[in-house]
Motif scaffolding. Structure first.
Motif, PDB file in Angstrom:
ATOM      1  N   LEU A   1      -0.563  -4.039  13.170  1.00  0.00           N
ATOM      2  CA  LEU A   1      -1.739  -4.271  14.017  1.00  0.00           C
ATOM      3  C   LEU A   1      -2.574  -3.002  14.159  1.00  0.00           C
ATOM      4  N   ARG A   2      -1.909  -1.896  14.398  1.00  0.00           N
ATOM      5  CA  ARG A   2      -2.621  -0.638  14.605  1.00  0.00           C
ATOM      6  C   ARG A   2      -3.315  -0.184  13.322  1.00  0.00           C
ATOM      7  N   PHE A   3      -2.656  -0.392  12.193  1.00  0.00           N
ATOM      8  CA  PHE A   3      -3.272  -0.045  10.907  1.00  0.00           C
ATOM      9  C   PHE A   3      -4.491  -0.925  10.644  1.00  0.00           C
ATOM     10  N   ASP A   4      -4.353  -2.229  10.849  1.00  0.00           N
ATOM     11  CA  ASP A   4      -5.459  -3.158  10.607  1.00  0.00           C
ATOM     12  C   ASP A   4      -6.641  -2.887  11.533  1.00  0.00           C
ATOM     13  N   ASN A   5      -6.332  -2.386  12.731  1.00  0.00           N
ATOM     14  CA  ASN A   5      -7.397  -2.066  13.683  1.00  0.00           C
ATOM     15  C   ASN A   5      -7.965  -0.658  13.482  1.00  0.00           C
ATOM     16  N   LYS A   6      -7.536  -0.042  12.366  1.00  0.00           N
ATOM     17  CA  LYS A   6      -8.015   1.287  11.980  1.00  0.00           C
ATOM     18  C   LYS A   6      -7.718   2.357  13.029  1.00  0.00           C
ATOM     19  N   HIS A   7      -6.573   2.205  13.685  1.00  0.00           N
ATOM     20  CA  HIS A   7      -6.134   3.254  14.592  1.00  0.00           C
ATOM     21  C   HIS A   7      -5.818   4.499  13.762  1.00  0.00           C
ATOM     22  N   PRO A   8      -6.289   5.679  14.181  1.00  0.00           N
ATOM     23  CA  PRO A   8      -6.073   6.870  13.359  1.00  0.00           C
ATOM     24  C   PRO A   8      -4.615   7.311  13.281  1.00  0.00           C
ATOM     25  N   LYS A   9      -3.784   6.894  14.256  1.00  0.00           N
ATOM     26  CA  LYS A   9      -2.397   7.329  14.283  1.00  0.00           C
ATOM     27  C   LYS A   9      -1.464   6.170  14.667  1.00  0.00           C
ATOM     28  N   PRO A  10      -1.319   5.196  13.771  1.00  0.00           N
ATOM     29  CA  PRO A  10      -0.462   4.049  14.104  1.00  0.00           C
ATOM     30  C   PRO A  10       0.967   4.443  14.478  1.00  0.00           C
ATOM     31  N   PHE A  11       1.486   5.521  13.863  1.00  0.00           N
ATOM     32  CA  PHE A  11       2.894   5.880  14.038  1.00  0.00           C
ATOM     33  C   PHE A  11       3.118   6.896  15.161  1.00  0.00           C
ATOM     34  N   GLN A  12       2.088   7.258  15.887  1.00  0.00           N
ATOM     35  CA  GLN A  12       2.257   8.225  16.973  1.00  0.00           C
ATOM     36  C   GLN A  12       3.097   7.597  18.090  1.00  0.00           C
ATOM     37  N   PRO A  13       4.255   8.186  18.424  1.00  0.00           N
ATOM     38  CA  PRO A  13       5.172   7.544  19.372  1.00  0.00           C
ATOM     39  C   PRO A  13       4.573   7.245  20.740  1.00  0.00           C
TER      40      PRO A  13
END
Length: 267
Positions: free
Chosen positions: A233-245
């Motif tokens: 979801l975060r990747f598809d929404n173009k979040h700059p840091k999907p994996f940031q805890p």
């Protein structure tokens, strides 16, 4: 402070689970502050406190490796957890968690979208970088504490009113801020002061010290099961840091329907 103390004393006495997850690391150094500043104040006010743990018995030079101050038996002797689950952390464990988490589903997906991950770059918060396995094992360990909470409740015939999530390498210098315990319903509190310049002010959730009511915290501890869905979801929404805890943990709460997220000073 006096008013916070009065309100805290007037509320009903609670069943509180304090859950630890992750590596053992500096558990001896942190123990005195944990007892003096967290456990003792809560017990002094008549609350029932159980300590529950899922910890890694590390056998592997992982990224950001820190030597443990002792062994599992010493952790048990010091902290006296009601329930503890111990798993060895080895290269085989890492491979198992990669498969169990289905992380390759996400990695294959971002590759299909023409993203080239950088496994040796700490700034690759899309592919996860060199700390990807650390984060997966951290989320897994958190979720295992959820199972211990449910097990402890069943064995005692109780339900916890409050869950506190912390770590064995968290040094606590001052008595816990009691004011938050008067307003826990449907709320998760994340402590401030652990990030440089408190840079994550937008109500993100760190993994050092988090407090909330039972149902909200069980959802907080459930991130591992939601990991691939959230990353995608975060990747598809173009979040700059999907994996940031810290962002993932907040997103997980929102995904689970928890919207009342607050920040507080631990002391």
């Amino acid at each position: 402070e006096a008013m916070a103390r009065k309100n805290f004393e007037q509320q009903k006495k609670m069943n509180i689970a304090i859950v630890f997850s992750g590596m053992m690391r500096s558990f001896k150094t942190t123990y005195p502050g944990f007892i003096k500043n967290v456990v003792d104040p809560l017990k002094k006010d008549g609350h029932h406190v159980d300590i529950l743990m899922h910890i890694w018995d590390n056998k592997f030079q992982y990224v950001k490796f820190m030597r443990d101050e002792g062994d599992v038996n010493e952790v048990i002797d010091l902290y006296k957890p009601k329930y503890i689950s111990v798993e060895k952390y080895t290269s085989h464990t890492i491979k198992r968690l990669r498969e169990d988490s289905n992380i390759n589903t996400y990695l294959d997906y971002i590759k299909s979208k023409n993203y080239s991950r950088r496994d040796h770059d700490n700034n690759d918060f899309i592919g996860g970088g060199p700390q990807r396995d650390n984060r997966i094992s951290s989320f897994y360990s958190m979720e295992q504490t959820k199972q211990l909470v449910l097990k402890s409740e069943q064995s005692q015939g109780i339900k916890y009113d409050c869950i506190i999530k912390t770590r064995l390498d968290n040094i606590i210098f001052s008595p816990i801020n009691l004011s938050i315990f008067s307003n826990l319903k449907d709320t998760v509190y994340s402590s401030m002061g652990y990030e440089g310049d408190d840079k994550h002010k937008d109500f993100t959730i760190n993994d050092m010290f988090v407090v909330g009511d039972r149902d909200c915290m069980l959802k907080h501890l459930n991130l591992y099961s939601n990991l691939i869905t959230l990353l995608t979801l975060r990747f598809d929404n173009k979040h700059p840091k999907p994996f940031q805890p810290v962002g993932l943990t907040k997103h997980n709460l929102l995904h689970e329907g928890v919207t009342n997220i607050k920040r507080f000073w631990l002391r």
